[in-house]
Design a protein around this motif. Structure first.
Motif, PDB file in Angstrom:
ATOM      1  N   ASP A 144       0.818  -1.209   0.000  1.00  0.00           N
ATOM      2  CA  ASP A 144       0.000   0.000   0.000  1.00  0.00           C
ATOM      3  C   ASP A 144       0.855   1.264   0.000  1.00  0.00           C
ATOM      4  O   ASP A 144       0.576   2.216  -0.723  1.00  0.00           O
ATOM      5  N   GLU A 148       1.132   4.030  -3.093  1.00  0.00           N
ATOM      6  CA  GLU A 148       0.927   5.479  -2.965  1.00  0.00           C
ATOM      7  C   GLU A 148       2.129   6.259  -3.469  1.00  0.00           C
ATOM      8  O   GLU A 148       1.995   7.366  -3.976  1.00  0.00           O
ATOM      9  N   LYS A 154       0.653  -0.238  -7.898  1.00  0.00           N
ATOM     10  CA  LYS A 154      -0.747  -0.482  -7.544  1.00  0.00           C
ATOM     11  C   LYS A 154      -1.295  -1.734  -8.210  1.00  0.00           C
ATOM     12  O   LYS A 154      -2.181  -2.385  -7.702  1.00  0.00           O
TER      13      LYS A 154
END
Length: 161
Positions: A144, A148, A154
């Motif tokens: 995660d 970001e 992702k």
């Protein structure tokens, strides 16, 4: 006094010159030996000096010294210009540049040090918190955070078999 014959002189010179080659070779060998010994001694001494310098050299002190040297040079040059009666702005550009550069050198070093300390503190806190998680949770958190930070991460999914 009677002068010696020329043939007698040449014989004497020949007798005297017979040992010169050997003596010259011995002298050259002695010089080379001394030069080699001096070179080795200087190499050892240079290595010892390098070690002592590395042991006692402090980057922070050197940076502060360089900064204060620039600032004081700027102040001295500005005072000289003022005492010589130069009142134009152009006369004070170099002293101003020296002073500002010196201040930047001194403050820049401390700003980089503060930044490095805060980064290492944050890294230590994150590592401590990640160490308390199980491996799957750790992977999800890191994925995660990476998603970001780096957009193409992702799309990485966990493979389920």
């Amino acid at each position: 006094m009677k002068m010696p014959k020329m043939s007698d002189l040449s014989e004497r010179w020949a007798e005297a010159a017979e040992g010169w080659g050997e003596r010259a070779e011995q002298g050259r060998e002695m010089f080379v030996d001394r030069a080699d010994a001096s070179r080795e001694m200087l190499a050892e001494r240079a290595e010892m000096i390098r070690e002592q310098f590395a042991e006692h050299y402090d980057q922070g002190v050197a940076t502060q010294f360089a900064g204060w040297t620039l600032v004081s040079s700027g102040l001295a040059l500005g005072a000289t210009m003022f005492l010589r009666g130069r009142r134009s702005f152009g006369a004070y550009i170099l002293p101003l540049i020296l002073g500002v550069t010196g201040l930047a050198v001194m403050s820049g070093r401390s700003a980089w040090e503060r930044r490095a300390i805060s980064i290492s503190d944050a890294e230590a806190r994150v590592r401590d918190q990640l160490a308390g998680l199980d491996p799957v949770a750790r992977f999800q958190v890191l994925r995660d955070v990476a998603g970001e930070t780096v957009p193409f991460v992702k799309h990485i999914e966990l493979r389920r078999n």
